[in-house]
Write an enzyme that holds these catalytic residues in place. Sequence first.
Site, PDB file in Angstrom:
ATOM      1  N   ASP A  78     -21.966  28.916  13.568  1.00 55.78           N
ATOM      2  CA  ASP A  78     -21.230  29.260  14.783  1.00 55.78           C
ATOM      3  C   ASP A  78     -21.499  30.684  15.246  1.00 55.78           C
ATOM      4  OD1 ASP A  78     -20.000  30.689  12.807  1.00 55.78           O
ATOM      5  OD2 ASP A  78     -18.014  29.797  13.060  1.00 55.78           O
ATOM      6  N   CYS A 119     -22.247  32.976  10.823  1.00 56.57           N
ATOM      7  CA  CYS A 119     -22.606  32.447   9.500  1.00 56.57           C
ATOM      8  C   CYS A 119     -22.901  33.549   8.476  1.00 56.57           C
ATOM      9  CB  CYS A 119     -23.766  31.465   9.597  1.00 56.57           C
ATOM     10  SG  CYS A 119     -25.271  32.143  10.332  1.00 56.57           S
ATOM     11  N   HIS A 160     -30.117  30.345   9.919  1.00 54.35           N
ATOM     12  CA  HIS A 160     -28.742  30.132   9.449  1.00 54.35           C
ATOM     13  C   HIS A 160     -28.591  30.697   8.038  1.00 54.35           C
ATOM     14  CE1 HIS A 160     -24.868  28.206   8.934  1.00 54.35           C
ATOM     15  NE2 HIS A 160     -25.291  27.635   7.825  1.00 54.35           N
TER      16      HIS A 160
END
Length: 293
Positions: A152, A155, A276
Site C-alpha cells: 500500500d 510496505c 515490495h
Amino acid sequence: MLTEDNNGLDRLSLENKHRKEKKELQAQIQALKKAAKNDKTKKKELTAEIARLETEQDIRHKHEIENFRSGQSISSDISEQIEENNEKDISKNKISKAQKRRDKKIQQEREREEQIKQQEKENLHGPRNTEIQAITAKLKKRNLKIFPIPSDGDCLYKAVAHQLTIKKQCSISVDELRRKVSTYISNNKDDFLPFMSNPETCEMLTNEELNEYCDKILNTKTWGGQLEIRALSSSLKCPISVIQATGPDSIEQGTEFGDDPLIIAYHRHMYSLGEHYNSTCVDDDSDVEDRSN
C-alpha cells in the site's frame, strides 16, 4: 423467492447493475489519470474530481438500495436532484489540507487493492513465484520465513515497524518512521544528494527539490527504497539486513551499530505495481523439521 420493485428490478439485478457501474467508474477514473499523467495541476484537480464521482455513486447506490427495500423505485429526477445537492454540499464544505491528504491516502489504497486483486489472478508460475522460492530458501537457512506486509506504499515502513516490535519490543507507527526518515534526510542533505537525481533532467536534485522529496515522504504514501532504508537504519541506530532473490544473500545497512539486524525481504516481482518489501519472522515449522531429522 426474490422480490421486485416497481421497475421489475430484482435484488440480483440491482447488485449486478451496481457492480457494472463501479467498473465503468473505475475505467473512467483510469482514463482521467492517463490524461493527467504528466500535468501536476491536472493531477491535483483530478483527486477532487475522483472523490466527487465516487461520493456521488456511493450516495446514489445507497438510495437505490433503500428504495428497493421499501418497494419503491427511485426516479431519474430524484437521482439527478441527489447528485445536484451533493455537488452543492461538496462545494460548500471547506476541506482542510490534512483531510485532503487523508482522503488521498484512502483513494490510493483503494486503487492499489484493486490492482492487487487483478495481479493475484495472473500466472502463478511466473517470475513472482520463482522469486518467492529463492527468498524463502535464503530465509530458511536463517530459520526464518516471510511475514506478509500489505502492498500500500507503506510496505517498507510497516516491515521495519514489525521487525522493531518482534525484535526490540518497540512499537513505532508508520507515520513516526516516515517522520524520522524525512527529518534525517533533510538534516543530512550532503550525504544523500549525490545519490538523488531528477528523473526528467537526470541532474542532481536542488535543495528545493530535496525538500519536496522529504515532504512527500512525510505526507504521502510514496514508496521507500535504498535511501530510505539507509535513513531508517541511521535514525534508529540499528542495522537493517535486506534479503533478495538474486545477488548476495543480503544487503546490509548500519553494520557500524553492531546490533542484531532487522531482517526484511525485498521483492522485485511481488506485484505488477512495482517493488515490495515484506517482513520476516521465525519459522516454527523449520524447527519441527530439524527435530524430526
